[in-house]
Design a protein around this motif. Structure first.
Motif, PDB file in Angstrom:
ATOM      1  N   LYS A  95      61.025  12.523  -3.265  1.00  0.00           N
ATOM      2  CA  LYS A  95      60.120  11.410  -3.014  1.00  0.00           C
ATOM      3  C   LYS A  95      59.262  11.743  -1.807  1.00  0.00           C
ATOM      4  CE  LYS A  95      59.975   6.520  -1.937  1.00  0.00           C
ATOM      5  NZ  LYS A  95      60.770   5.306  -1.671  1.00  0.00           N
ATOM      6  N   ALA A  96      57.959  11.568  -1.958  1.00  0.00           N
ATOM      7  CA  ALA A  96      57.023  11.801  -0.861  1.00  0.00           C
ATOM      8  C   ALA A  96      56.426  10.464  -0.435  1.00  0.00           C
ATOM      9  CB  ALA A  96      55.916  12.744  -1.310  1.00  0.00           C
ATOM     10  N   THR A  97      56.306  10.290   0.865  1.00  0.00           N
ATOM     11  CA  THR A  97      55.659   9.112   1.429  1.00  0.00           C
ATOM     12  C   THR A  97      54.600   9.596   2.409  1.00  0.00           C
ATOM     13  OG1 THR A  97      57.716   7.856   1.257  1.00  0.00           O
ATOM     14  CG2 THR A  97      56.006   6.948   2.676  1.00  0.00           C
ATOM     15  N   VAL A  98      53.387   9.098   2.239  1.00  0.00           N
ATOM     16  CA  VAL A  98      52.276   9.466   3.108  1.00  0.00           C
ATOM     17  C   VAL A  98      51.796   8.207   3.820  1.00  0.00           C
ATOM     18  CG1 VAL A  98      49.953  10.445   3.227  1.00  0.00           C
ATOM     19  CG2 VAL A  98      51.574  11.307   1.526  1.00  0.00           C
ATOM     20  N   HIS A  99      51.739   8.248   5.138  1.00  0.00           N
ATOM     21  CA  HIS A  99      51.225   7.154   5.956  1.00  0.00           C
ATOM     22  C   HIS A  99      49.848   7.577   6.461  1.00  0.00           C
ATOM     23  CE1 HIS A  99      55.250   5.285   6.258  1.00  0.00           C
ATOM     24  NE2 HIS A  99      55.655   6.534   6.181  1.00  0.00           N
ATOM     25  N   VAL A 100      48.819   6.785   6.153  1.00  0.00           N
ATOM     26  CA  VAL A 100      47.445   7.114   6.527  1.00  0.00           C
ATOM     27  C   VAL A 100      46.902   6.012   7.448  1.00  0.00           C
ATOM     28  CG1 VAL A 100      45.120   7.621   5.678  1.00  0.00           C
ATOM     29  CG2 VAL A 100      47.112   8.236   4.289  1.00  0.00           C
ATOM     30  N   PHE A 101      46.345   6.411   8.583  1.00  0.00           N
ATOM     31  CA  PHE A 101      45.752   5.482   9.538  1.00  0.00           C
ATOM     32  C   PHE A 101      44.435   6.047  10.048  1.00  0.00           C
ATOM     33  CE2 PHE A 101      50.228   4.394   9.812  1.00  0.00           C
ATOM     34  CZ  PHE A 101      50.193   3.004   9.825  1.00  0.00           C
ATOM     35  N   LEU A 102      43.562   5.146  10.514  1.00  0.00           N
ATOM     36  CA  LEU A 102      42.354   5.604  11.171  1.00  0.00           C
ATOM     37  C   LEU A 102      42.728   6.313  12.467  1.00  0.00           C
ATOM     38  CD1 LEU A 102      40.060   2.493  10.686  1.00  0.00           C
ATOM     39  CD2 LEU A 102      39.793   4.732   9.622  1.00  0.00           C
ATOM     40  N   LYS A 103      41.992   7.350  12.808  1.00  0.00           N
ATOM     41  CA  LYS A 103      42.242   8.072  14.056  1.00  0.00           C
ATOM     42  C   LYS A 103      41.940   7.177  15.247  1.00  0.00           C
ATOM     43  CE  LYS A 103      41.337  12.737  12.375  1.00  0.00           C
ATOM     44  NZ  LYS A 103      40.486  13.920  12.499  1.00  0.00           N
ATOM     45  N   ASN A 104      42.589   7.470  16.371  1.00  0.00           N
ATOM     46  CA  ASN A 104      42.282   6.750  17.604  1.00  0.00           C
ATOM     47  C   ASN A 104      40.807   6.945  17.926  1.00  0.00           C
ATOM     48  OD1 ASN A 104      44.893   5.836  17.991  1.00  0.00           O
ATOM     49  ND2 ASN A 104      45.483   7.653  19.132  1.00  0.00           N
ATOM     50  N   GLY A 105      40.170   5.906  18.368  1.00  0.00           N
ATOM     51  CA  GLY A 105      38.746   5.969  18.679  1.00  0.00           C
ATOM     52  C   GLY A 105      37.859   5.508  17.539  1.00  0.00           C
ATOM     53  N   VAL A 106      38.416   5.421  16.328  1.00  0.00           N
ATOM     54  CA  VAL A 106      37.657   4.907  15.191  1.00  0.00           C
ATOM     55  C   VAL A 106      37.912   3.407  15.113  1.00  0.00           C
ATOM     56  CG1 VAL A 106      37.351   4.971  12.684  1.00  0.00           C
ATOM     57  CG2 VAL A 106      37.827   7.087  13.933  1.00  0.00           C
TER      58      VAL A 106
END
Length: 79
Positions: free
Chosen positions: A2-13
């Motif tokens: 099982k793969a889990t990917v957490h995606v967030f905007l970079k700091n400063g965006v």
């Protein structure tokens, strides 16, 4: 695996959704909330020989499709 990917905007965006959530929480009585960030989680099953190979494959998926690496960062978990 099982793969889990957490995606967030970079700091400063600027995270407009995060700011909206933060303001709403303030309005509901939680004034101590600060720097709220909104992201997404992508989970899927993956066939791979081992965790290292799976992680490398998922990182390639992130770089090509799952994350916009110009403005987003990601973290991969393999279980």
């Amino acid at each position: 695996m099982k793969a889990t990917v957490h995606v967030f905007l970079k700091n400063g965006v600027l995270d407009v959704q995060g700011k909206a959530v933060e303001n709403a929480l303030h309005g509901l009585g939680w004034p101590s909330v600060a720097n709220a960030r909104v992201g997404r989680v992508i989970e899927f099953e993956l066939e791979a020989q081992d965790a290292g190979a799976a992680e490398a494959e998922v990182k390639a998926m992130c770089d090509k499709l799952l994350a916009n690496t110009v403005i987003e960062s990601y973290r991969v978990e393999i279980l």
